[in-house]
Design a protein around this motif. Structure first.
Motif, PDB file in Angstrom:
ATOM      1  N   THR A 291      63.136  -5.514 -91.216  1.00 27.70           N
ATOM      2  CA  THR A 291      61.484  -5.522 -91.443  1.00 27.70           C
ATOM      3  C   THR A 291      61.597  -4.314 -93.252  1.00 27.70           C
TER       4      THR A 291
ATOM      5  N   ASP B  98      67.614  -8.104 -82.248  1.00 23.15           N
ATOM      6  CA  ASP B  98      66.362  -7.810 -82.347  1.00 23.15           C
ATOM      7  C   ASP B  98      64.955  -9.014 -83.131  1.00 23.15           C
TER       8      ASP B  98
ATOM      9  N   GLN C 265      52.905  -6.739 -81.844  1.00 26.92           N
ATOM     10  CA  GLN C 265      52.101  -5.984 -83.021  1.00 26.92           C
ATOM     11  C   GLN C 265      52.402  -6.245 -84.517  1.00 26.92           C
ATOM     12  N   LYS C 266      53.139  -7.873 -84.020  1.00 22.11           N
ATOM     13  CA  LYS C 266      53.824  -8.101 -85.776  1.00 22.11           C
ATOM     14  C   LYS C 266      53.218  -9.168 -85.653  1.00 22.11           C
TER      15      LYS C 266
ATOM     16  N   SER D  74      56.960  -0.351 -76.561  1.00 24.30           N
ATOM     17  CA  SER D  74      56.993  -1.120 -77.683  1.00 24.30           C
ATOM     18  C   SER D  74      57.911  -1.886 -78.411  1.00 24.30           C
ATOM     19  N   GLY D  75      58.561  -2.124 -79.277  1.00 25.68           N
ATOM     20  CA  GLY D  75      59.663  -3.235 -79.338  1.00 25.68           C
ATOM     21  C   GLY D  75      60.706  -2.262 -78.963  1.00 25.68           C
ATOM     22  N   THR D  76      60.700  -1.021 -79.533  1.00 21.27           N
ATOM     23  CA  THR D  76      62.241   0.030 -79.541  1.00 21.27           C
ATOM     24  C   THR D  76      62.148  -0.568 -77.526  1.00 21.27           C
TER      25      THR D  76
HETATM   26  C1  LIG Z   1      62.997  -5.108 -87.158  1.00 17.31           C
HETATM   27  C2  LIG Z   1      62.136  -4.399 -86.333  1.00 17.31           C
HETATM   28  N1  LIG Z   1      63.199  -3.609 -84.964  1.00 17.31           N
HETATM   29  C3  LIG Z   1      62.590  -2.567 -84.235  1.00 17.31           C
HETATM   30  C4  LIG Z   1      61.349  -2.036 -84.728  1.00 17.31           C
HETATM   31  C5  LIG Z   1      60.406  -1.035 -83.858  1.00 17.31           C
HETATM   32  O1  LIG Z   1      59.709  -1.602 -83.161  1.00 17.31           O
HETATM   33  P1  LIG Z   1      58.705  -0.409 -82.574  1.00 17.31           P
HETATM   34  O2  LIG Z   1      57.953   0.279 -83.315  1.00 17.31           O
HETATM   35  O3  LIG Z   1      57.375  -1.430 -82.108  1.00 17.31           O
HETATM   36  O4  LIG Z   1      59.596   0.700 -81.396  1.00 17.31           O
HETATM   37  C6  LIG Z   1      60.873  -2.745 -85.773  1.00 17.31           C
HETATM   38  C7  LIG Z   1      59.738  -1.769 -86.252  1.00 17.31           C
HETATM   39  O5  LIG Z   1      58.792  -2.028 -87.376  1.00 17.31           O
HETATM   40  C8  LIG Z   1      61.294  -3.812 -86.631  1.00 17.31           C
HETATM   41  O6  LIG Z   1      60.374  -4.161 -87.750  1.00 17.31           O
END
Ligand SMILES: Cc1ncc(COP(=O)(O)O)c(C=O)c1O
Length: 357
Positions: A136, A161, A186-187, A57-59
């Motif tokens: 977000t 990020d 996914q965004k 995921s993004g993290t």
């Molecule tokens: C700015 C931002 N950073 C990090 C994340 C974490 O992403 P993920 O849930 O895909 O790991 C999000 C998730 O909403 C996000 O909006």
């Protein structure tokens, strides 16, 4: 369900369908060609020197960038204005001595606000500057271009990020001053969750090469080596999701990135105006408003979202972090158009009346 959520978002049929392609192996010509094509489509849009797709995921992508950015003993500065900036600081703290500055009250970071912190951190030897592009949690668009330009002038490597930002916002003005960037499928890209993209500038590449190996999976030197050798990834990637991302990028390129961003801007402007007209307060500081997340106050956030789902098949993003209990987020990401936005807003207005808000 009509989704106005901050990710996962509604995914159009073409992108969903692209995942159904027959499986291929990730150690073969077909995958190499697919990966090369997709990366080739991403790079000009981002303006980076290099991009890699990470299964995670993004993290996962953020952590990969963070842990590959500085040598041992490095110092970082993180500017935050929400939950994801706070998390970015947590990632940095795992590897570096980290100076943390938080702006409260849904305010945005610009150079004027950031400069004194950058100056102070630089004088203390900070070599990494990190922040969130689009925060977000309330939907704040930070002015990363001018800030990163200055941080680089002060000798720092810059890491952004952009999980929920790209491709809803242009990176044209930041391409020379952001060394590490990442975003998730996914965004705003309108794909299912599961992959994320990291990209580097030339300085970013040097930083990756100079950093020690801090993990096996997220070792970006390994990603660079595999891509350079054969256009493969070090481990088994989410092949079907890469197919979906290619379909989403093709749709984006067909429309044109400029038109895609303008369309989001128009939908957001319309939604913000309507939400205000309904009597809700959208509270992010003027000048930093988002084109993808419009957060507004309501004490009945849970009842309102439940009614919207049950009666109107409309789902908004819940309140998050500092605004968890008293807000909702009307998000414009994924398979949406003005007609759907109008439908979502009509449902919101009807549900509001019904709950006598
Ligand atoms: C700015 C931002 N950073 C990090 C994340 C974490 O992403 P993920 O849930 O895909 O790991 C999000 C998730 O909403 C996000 O909006």
């Amino acid at each position: 369900m009509l989704m106005f959520t901050p990710g996962p978002v509604s995914v159009c049929k073409k992108v969903l369908k692209a995942q159904e392609k027959a499986m291929i192996t990730h150690r073969g010509k077909e995958f190499q060609e697919l990966y090369k094509r997709v990366v080739g489509k991403i790079i000009p849009l981002i303006g980076a020197k290099e991009a890699h797709i990470i299964t995670g995921s993004g993290t996962c992508a953020i952590e990969a960038n963070v842990q590959n950015a500085l040598p041992e003993g490095g110092k970082a500065l993180v500017l935050s204005n929400g939950a994801f900036g706070d998390k970015l600081a947590e990632h940095c703290k795992l590897y570096y001595e980290t100076i943390f500055q938080r702006l409260n009250g849904a305010k945005g970071w610009d150079l004027q606000r950031a400069k004194p912190h950058i100056d102070e951190a630089a004088s203390k030897g900070a070599k990494l500057f990190a922040m969130v592009h689009h925060e977000t949690s309330p939907g704040i668009l930070n002015k990363i271009g001018e800030i990163c330009k200055y941080a680089k002038e002060r000798g720092m490597i810059t890491l952004i990020d952009g999980t929920s930002a790209f491709p809803a916002y242009s990176l044209e003005h930041v391409k020379d001053c952001v060394d590490f960037y990442s975003w998730a499928s996914q965004k705003a890209a309108g794909c299912p969750p599961g992959i994320a993209v990291v990209s580097f500038s030339s300085d970013g590449i040097c930083a990756v090469e100079a950093s020690p190996k801090r993990s096996n999976y997220m070792n970006l030197k390994g990603f660079r080596k595999k891509q350079a050798e054969k256009f493969e990834t070090p481990n088994t990637p989410a092949i079907s999701l890469i197919c979906a991302l290619e379909a989403a990028l093709d749709l984006l390129l067909q429309e044109g990135h400029g038109k895609f961003m303008k369309r989001h801007g128009r939908m957001a402007k319309f939604a913000r105006k309507k939400i205000k007209k309904m009597g809700f307060e959208a509270f992010v500081e003027k000048g930093f408003e988002s084109n993808t997340v419009i957060t507004f106050y309501t004490q009945k956030n849970k009842e309102l979202n439940s009614l919207l789902q049950a009666k109107y098949s409309v789902k908004l993003g819940g309140g998050h972090a500092d605004w968890k209990d008293n807000s909702l987020r009307f998000c414009i990401m994924g398979d949406l158009n003005l007609k759907k936005v109008k439908k979502g807003l009509e449902a919101l207005e009807a549900a509001k009346k019904e709950l006598q808000i």
